[in-house]
Design an enzyme around this catalytic site. Sequence first.
Site, PDB file in Angstrom:
ATOM      1  N   ASN A 201       0.849  -1.206   0.000  1.00  0.00           N
ATOM      2  CA  ASN A 201       0.000   0.000   0.000  1.00  0.00           C
ATOM      3  C   ASN A 201       0.878   1.247   0.000  1.00  0.00           C
ATOM      4  O   ASN A 201       1.687   1.424   0.900  1.00  0.00           O
ATOM      5  CB  ASN A 201      -0.857  -0.034   1.271  1.00  0.00           C
ATOM      6  CG  ASN A 201      -1.198   1.347   1.760  1.00  0.00           C
ATOM      7  OD1 ASN A 201      -0.669   1.812   2.754  1.00  0.00           O
ATOM      8  ND2 ASN A 201      -2.070   2.016   1.010  1.00  0.00           N
ATOM      9  N   GLU A 202       0.798   2.051  -1.032  1.00  0.00           N
ATOM     10  CA  GLU A 202       1.528   3.335  -1.084  1.00  0.00           C
ATOM     11  C   GLU A 202       3.020   3.153  -0.831  1.00  0.00           C
ATOM     12  O   GLU A 202       3.681   4.009  -0.260  1.00  0.00           O
ATOM     13  CB  GLU A 202       0.990   4.301  -0.008  1.00  0.00           C
ATOM     14  CG  GLU A 202      -0.452   4.691  -0.194  1.00  0.00           C
ATOM     15  CD  GLU A 202      -1.039   5.358   1.045  1.00  0.00           C
ATOM     16  OE1 GLU A 202      -2.225   5.684   1.000  1.00  0.00           O
ATOM     17  OE2 GLU A 202      -0.305   5.524   2.030  1.00  0.00           O
ATOM     18  N   GLN A 203       3.524   1.977  -1.201  1.00  0.00           N
ATOM     19  CA  GLN A 203       4.949   1.757  -0.922  1.00  0.00           C
ATOM     20  C   GLN A 203       5.416   0.615  -1.801  1.00  0.00           C
ATOM     21  O   GLN A 203       4.659  -0.352  -1.990  1.00  0.00           O
ATOM     22  CB  GLN A 203       5.146   1.398   0.557  1.00  0.00           C
ATOM     23  CG  GLN A 203       6.593   1.119   0.952  1.00  0.00           C
ATOM     24  CD  GLN A 203       7.498   2.313   0.739  1.00  0.00           C
ATOM     25  OE1 GLN A 203       7.691   2.760  -0.389  1.00  0.00           O
ATOM     26  NE2 GLN A 203       8.053   2.842   1.810  1.00  0.00           N
TER      27      GLN A 203
END
Lengths: 237, 262
Positions: A201-203
């Site tokens: 997630n977002e990474q």
Amino acid sequence: EHLQTQHVSVPPGARIQYTFPQLFFYKPNLWWPNGMGKQSLYNVSITIDVKGYGKSDSWGQLFGFRKIESHIDSATGGRLFKVNGQPIFIRGGNWILSDCLLRLSEERYKTDVKFHADMNLNMIRCWGGGLAERPEFYHYCDVYGLLVWQEFWITGDVDGRGIPVSNPNGPLDHDLFMLCARDTVKLLRNHPSLALWVGGNEQVPPPDLNTALKNDLKLHPFFENQSENAMSVEDMS
Amino acid sequence: MAEIGKMVLDSGWLAARSTEVKLTGTQLTTTHPPTGPTSPWMEAVVPGTVLATLVTNKTVGDPFYGLVNETIVDIADSGREYYTFWFFTKFQCKLSGTQHLDLNFRAINYSAEVYLNGHKKDLPKGMFQRHSLEVTDILNPEGTNLLAVLVYPPDHPGSIPPEGGQGGDHEIGKDVATQYVEGWDWIAPVRDRNTGIWDEVSIYVSGPVKIIDPHLVSSFFDHNTRVYLHATTELENKSAWVAECSLNIQVTTELEGSICLV
């Protein structure tokens, strides 16, 4: 008409991999996401009989014929999806998990997933801080036509950000992470609703994990090389 | 002869806090099995988490209501052993000559020791992996089998800073486990970090050769009018002789409306 029997000899104590000759279908009923058509599902069953013993094992799975493609659109930077060659406007819902005491029953999943279909959504994104969702969740996504974006267990908040930066290299045991990821892929890979595996997630996961995930999940070369108009043997016959 | 296939073990489970049980797993599954939900044993929710079992037995309040979650001791304050729990059940199974039995856990958080009829097997760590134990040789001949599982929480449960925040102190990220359990902007911390037998437990009877993890792939040509189904499977021969097999694949469609198959 789609019944095929092969003879296989398995040495004592061995574990082998066997691939059936491909089964040909003319104009099968296709599986479509919610709002684009029917979610046609076929029963695929595999059974094995052992000479001198009889039926030894059997396996079954609901399977949908569908082709899902996606790519990053250079103009918008967004990811565009196509299903069975048709572009689809993704209307998605965020999914963490159904119950924080993990009382995850079939009835619960059926209600939750049907609710998303009734809201006219066609994708559910399983967030990386939650779970790799369970086969029952995917079964109802197959039935109600919800595509699934499934993230692995990396989040931008916990892995590699913050002051001070926490877990810059993700989890301590990378072999364990890949063992869990591979087993999860085997558990879920036959569901037609599974549309996209996402590293986190977002990474972006740590480089070694990201490379291993990409390598394990890339399309098998066999399917890369097949030309669009190759005639197969049974077609000739 | 037991029927080929899966039997889910989702009833009749008992649970007890590990610090309140003075017996070993070997004793629990041979000479001193728990007789019922009498202290320290209670009825257990399997699949589910330790907290699900405690809430069901009303030994803690339901964290879904009001500020009850604040009244439940967090693992950071209690220590991991407080949420390290025994789970116990029995199952019947009588195999015939060349049948085999697997004991399957589809997911456990975070690691566990399994005892069956006095025999111990360790399950590796990781919230998201299946475990399959070949138990044919350790079944009880008369058919009643005693199963005890000691389940440990994640190695790094972390602690929750006073200001809360996304993922608490981020320690949970050191394990391969769900991270929301340390709390996020949309949820309070889960006190047991989702420790438990959180997915299906089953026993699986097969003959000498077993089908493992088939993989189905379809390929499309001529605008989806010509489609192929590719199927690959693993096969395991558990016997001591060469197995000559007939492997069948069949694809059928659900019948719709008033169509019937003759």
